[in-house]
Each structure stands twice: as structure tokens, then as C-alpha cells.
Scaffold this active site. Structure first.
Site, PDB file in Angstrom:
ATOM      1  N   CYS A 162      44.352  39.373  35.330  1.00 13.36           N
ATOM      2  CA  CYS A 162      44.752  38.199  36.194  1.00 13.36           C
ATOM      3  C   CYS A 162      45.777  37.252  35.157  1.00 13.36           C
ATOM      4  CB  CYS A 162      43.847  37.486  36.808  1.00 13.36           C
ATOM      5  SG  CYS A 162      42.945  38.284  37.764  1.00 13.36           S
ATOM      6  N   HIS A 302      44.390  27.770  36.010  1.00  8.76           N
ATOM      7  CA  HIS A 302      44.073  29.066  36.366  1.00  8.76           C
ATOM      8  C   HIS A 302      43.126  28.750  37.681  1.00  8.76           C
ATOM      9  CE1 HIS A 302      43.687  33.203  36.439  1.00  8.76           C
ATOM     10  NE2 HIS A 302      42.420  33.230  36.158  1.00  8.76           N
ATOM     11  N   GLU A 313      37.721  26.255  31.625  1.00  9.77           N
ATOM     12  CA  GLU A 313      39.256  25.836  31.346  1.00  9.77           C
ATOM     13  C   GLU A 313      39.329  24.351  31.371  1.00  9.77           C
ATOM     14  OE1 GLU A 313      41.692  26.694  34.943  1.00  9.77           O
ATOM     15  OE2 GLU A 313      43.341  26.463  33.603  1.00  9.77           O
ATOM     16  N   LYS A 334      46.186  27.991  43.528  1.00 12.07           N
ATOM     17  CA  LYS A 334      45.237  29.023  44.281  1.00 12.07           C
ATOM     18  C   LYS A 334      44.343  28.525  45.461  1.00 12.07           C
ATOM     19  CE  LYS A 334      44.951  32.150  40.201  1.00 12.07           C
ATOM     20  NZ  LYS A 334      45.396  31.151  39.169  1.00 12.07           N
ATOM     21  N   HIS A 339      44.318  33.863  45.081  1.00 10.12           N
ATOM     22  CA  HIS A 339      44.576  34.418  43.971  1.00 10.12           C
ATOM     23  C   HIS A 339      45.331  35.721  43.932  1.00 10.12           C
ATOM     24  CE1 HIS A 339      44.210  35.742  39.929  1.00 10.12           C
ATOM     25  NE2 HIS A 339      43.081  35.528  39.770  1.00 10.12           N
ATOM     26  N   PHE A 399      40.188  39.087  33.408  1.00 11.64           N
ATOM     27  CA  PHE A 399      39.178  40.056  32.944  1.00 11.64           C
ATOM     28  C   PHE A 399      39.639  41.038  31.848  1.00 11.64           C
ATOM     29  CE2 PHE A 399      37.112  40.449  37.632  1.00 11.64           C
ATOM     30  CZ  PHE A 399      36.717  39.206  37.451  1.00 11.64           C
TER      31      PHE A 399
END
Lengths: 411, 81
Positions: A162, A302, A313, A334, A339, A399
Site C-alpha cells: 500500500c 495514510h 501514524e 480513505k 483504500h 505490508f
């Protein structure tokens, strides 16, 4: 002194708009692109998640049937966004040997791969189409964009889950600064609303299960967030060496001031709870762009809406910006479009450039009860950004422990 | 058993689906590569679709001999006989 790099073209196709003007209008208003999936396969495979955020304009409404046939859906989205960005940049003369592509994907041609597997099992090897390999390869989108625009200074595909889309922008900056190209079309594309990835993400408890209320499922920073919402689409930016843009009298949206990529080396999927990798990425991007914390007025976070992801974050932003973090308008887009995985960073880069250029921060929807452990100044209604020299940051994490940050400065 | 006219029409439909070429441009004397600008990957897709449509087998080593539309129509016609 490094070459200065500016942004001169933008393109997207997203769940809240099939082009930049439509997406931007909706992003300021605050709409949801998430809806119940009508596909037979949701019930057939008894998927635990029944909704997603589909691209609002199907690629087949933009591309011809014949050109679309040779592209995986992810590549179709990428080409749609890249063409809009290219037209927007209005480059009429170009040395094609100095034009590069850096176009990312998180997963690549998953539809093509699994369709071909079904064909093999049901009809045998003879029926597996000869275009299968070029359609499923993850570099398919970069290759298609390169072919479409005649970009011959290399076509690259950074893949970091991502964080991929943001890493593509980072790579674009490097290609121009290092002198390998004068113009780069960078971005990311994803089309993974397919039963297998939905089952896989659901199996790792990453997806929201708010099946009875999809529009309110993506709720970053909200106390009741329960996972992300799958989205799809693409974003693209035309990066240009400043002298190249000035020489042709180009319209310049903003400067791509600094970027960085770091790795957590902590866990294959879990974010480092202290956000150390993200902090290093933020600090490195700011250092790269000669940016002080006080210059930063806006962050496109994010913020995927997972219980474990949103907080580190914040920890990283606080570590990188210090007490100034309280003065920064944070948008979690998002919440609106879900996403977009490998495309998310590219679309959010487009939003960040527009925020700096238009001096408006997009809206975070579905924030009803803000998590008290994340006391950020979250933008929930259209917000003006200050006049003068401003900087905005956009974060992406993937990830694998990938962290990527870009910093955009007003011109 | 399809007539040559029927095979040509069916083939033209397959070519149109794959390349977007107008079906009427697919004529017996047209070369797949020279006249119709069909590359090897599209040609293989057309061959596989033709096999399914006409219930024939077109061996890989035979494909290079199918230079014109007429070659393909005749091959399919003979294979059906």
C-alpha cells in the site's frame, strides 16, 4: 544543488470521481464511494464482506473495447489516469528518450491471473489466452503507459504493497534529480475487488464488516473503526524538471520538494507500534525538501481505518512535527474512497498537490467520535489552508513495513 | 458443416472482436500480417477462438502457413470435412 522538480499534470480515476475535477469537487464536499457489491460471487463464496468502493467510471467507458481487451483492469485504470495527467500537462514537444514512467501497483493483474487459472482448469491449456502473461505481470501498467506515451527513458514498477503509489512518486523525483529523465509520468493503479483478495484481506481481519452500512464503514480515527474498505482506481502525476517546465511556459501546480522511503524491519504486517519507521520517513522527506516542521500546514494521512494502523501514524507525526502537529490540518481521504492499495498513494499525492495549489484541505467523513488517543486536528468540513509558502505531506505505509512520504511545496 | 461463406463471416467476427477491424475488411485474399496488421499474439487468440467456434483443431505448426484469410477458411473447411 539538486534539480528542482515540479508537478505539471494530474490524472485520476477513483470511487468518488472518474477524473480530477469530479474527484476534487467530491473530496471537498465529502461523499462516500463505498457501496454494497451486487456481484453473484459475494453470495456464491459466502464472503464475510459484502461491499467495496468501485471506480465511479468504469474503464470501459473511457477506453475502446479493443485496447481494453489487452489490459488487466488495473492497467486499464492506470492508462486512464496517465492519459488525463498527460493531457493536463499539455506537453506538445518532448524528447521521448528523456521521458520516463514510474507506475506502481500493489497486487498487479490479479483478475487476469485468476481468470486464466479458471480457464486452465475448466477448458484446458489451449484456451489460456496468449496475452495472459503481459496482462498479469505487475509491470504491465508501467509498460502500457510507456507504450501509450512513447516514454523511452525507462518504465519502472516499484512494488511495496500500500506504499507503492507513493514510492512511485519518490522514484520519479529521483529519476529527474539524478538526470536520468526530464519528465516522469508516475502513479499507481489497482483493481483487486475480486473475491480472492477480499477473502484474503478479510481473513487477516483487515476489512471492515459493516455490511449493513457501507457508506459509513471507512471511518479513520473514529472510536468505532473496524477495518478498511477495498477501493480501486488509479492516480497519475506528471513530474518535470523545473527548467523544462519553465522553458515551455507550463502551468505549475506545486513543487515536489522532498520524498523518502524507509522500512520498519519490525513485522511483516503489523505496523511498528512506536511508528519509528514512519517517523524516520517523515523526517527524511522533510530533510530532503529542506522543510521545517512549522512550514507544514496539511497532511494527507495514510489512515486506513484499521484499529491498529491509525494510531502509530499519529505517534510518528508527533515525533516528526513536535508540538506543531496540533496546527496541522489532517485529512483522511480513505474515509471517502476506501483504500486503493497500490494506487492509494498516487491518488493521495494528487489530492495533496491540489490542496496546496487550491489551498483547501479535503474532507474526512464518518468521524463521529474521535479516538481520544489520536488528538489530531482532523478536517471534517471544507477548510482553507493559509496563504504564503506552505508545505503538505502525504504518507503511505504498506505490508512489509514499507513507509513512504512525499512533501509538496507551494510555488 | 459450414460453407466457406459462413466460415469467412465467423472468422471476420472473431477478427473484429480481437482487433476492432470492420468485418467487411476481412476478405479471402487479405494477409493477416501485411494487410490486417495482426500480430502473432492476436493471431494465436484468433486461432484459439476459431477452434472453439468451428470445432476444429489448428495445430501450432500449421498456424504459420495460414498467411491469408483464405488459407484459414480453407484449412477450417477441410478440417471440418
Amino acid at each position: 544543488m539538486a534539480r528542482k522538480v515540479v508537478i505539471t499534470g494530474l490524472g485520476v480515476t477513483t470511487p468518488i470521481g472518474g477524473d480530477v475535477p469530479t474527484m476534487w469537487k467530491n473530496a471537498l464536499k465529502g461523499v462516500s464511494g463505498a457501496h454494497t457489491l451486487e456481484d453473484d460471487w459475494v453470495a456464491k463464496y459466502e464472503l464475510p464482506v459484502h461491499f467495496a468502493a468501485r471506480a465511479s467510471t468504469p474503464a470501459l467507458e473511457v477506453l475502446s473495447r479493443v485496447e481494453a481487451k489487452r489490459m488487466d483492469p488495473s492497467t486499464q485504470f492506470g492508462v486512464v489516469a496517465a492519459r488525463e495527467a498527460w493531457a493536463d500537462a499539455n506537453i506538445t514537444e518532448i524528447d521521448h528518450d528523456r521521458l520516463a514512467v514510474a507506475f506502481a501497483t500493489g497486487i498487479g493483474g490479479v483478475w487476469t491471473l485468476l481468470d486464466a487459472w479458471d480457464t486452465l482448469r475448466e477448458k484446458g491449456p489451449r484456451r489460456v489466452l496468449p496475452m495472459t502473461v503481459p496482462m498479469l505481470m505487475p509491470n504491465g501498467v508501467a509498460a502500457a503507459v510507456s507504450l501509450d506515451l512513447g516514454a523511452r527513458a525507462g518504465a519502472h514498477t516499484p512494488v511495496s504493497a500500500c506504499a507503492s503509489g507513493t514510492e512511485a512518486v519518490h522514484m520519479g523525483l529521483d529519476l529527474i534529480r539524478s538526470g536520468k529523465a526530464d519528465v516522469v509520468v508516475c502513479g499507481g493503479a489497482e483493481a483487486a475487488i475480486h473475491p480472492m483478495p477480499i477473502a484474503a484481506f478479510a481473513s487477516m481481519q483487515a476489512l471492515s464488516r459493516r455490511n449493513d452500512d457501507p457508506e459509513h464503514a471507512s471511518r479513520p480515527y473514529d472510536r468505532d473503526r473496524d477495518g478498511f474498505v477495498m477501493g480501486e482506481g488509479a492516480g497519475a502525476l506528471v513530474l518535470e524538471a523545473e527548467e523544462h517546465a519553465l522553458a515551455r511556459g507550463a502551468r505549475i501546480y506545486a513543487e515536489l520538494a522532498g520524498t523518502s522511503v524507509t522500512a520498519d524491519a519490525y513485522h511483516i504486517t503489523a505496523p511498528d507500534p512506536e511508528g519509528l519507521g514512519a517517523t524516520r520517513a517523515l523526517k527524511a522527506a522533510m530533510f530532503d525538501g529542506r522543510i521545517q516542521a512549522e512550514d507544514v500546514v496539511h497532511v494527507n494521512a495514510h489512515a486506513t481505518s484499521t484499529p491498529v494502523g491509525d494510531k502509530p501514524e499519529y505517534t510518528a507525526l508527533k515525533a516528526a512535527l513536535g508540538s506543531h502537529v496540533d496546527n496541522v490540518a489532517v485529512s483522511a481521504t480513505k474515509s471517502q474512497m476506501g483504500h486503493l492499495l497500490g494506487a492509494s498513494g498516487a491518488v493521495e499525492a494528487v489530492l495533496t498537490v491540489l490542496a496546496v495549489h487550491e489551498r483547501k484541505a479535503p474532507v474526512t467523513i464518518n468521524l463521529e467520535n474521535q479516538d481520544p488517543e489520536i488528538p489530531l486536528d482532523v478536517v471534517t468540513s471544507e477548510r482553507a489552508l493559509p496563504a504564503g509558502d506552505i508545505v503538505a505531506l502525504s504518507n503511505s505505509f504498506g505490508f512489509g513495513g514499507h513507509n513512504a512520504v512525499i512533501a509538496v511545496r507551494s510555488v | 458443416m459450414a460453407s466457406n461463406e459462413e466460415i469467412l463471416a465467423g472468422l471476420a467476427e472473431i477478427v473484429n472482436e480481437e482487433t476492432g477491424l470492420a468485418p467487411e475488411a476481412v476478405e479471402m485474399d487479405k494477409s493477416f500480417t501485411e494487410d490486417l496488421d495482426i500480430d502473432s499474439i492476436s493471431m494465436m487468440t484468433i486461432v484459439v477462438n476459431a477452434e472453439e467456434k468451428f470445432g476444429v483443431r489448428i495445430p501450432d505448426e500449421e498456424v504459420k502457413n495460414l498467411k491469408t484469410v483464405g488459407d484459414a477458411v480453407n484449412f477450417i473447411s477441410n478440417a471440418q470435412a
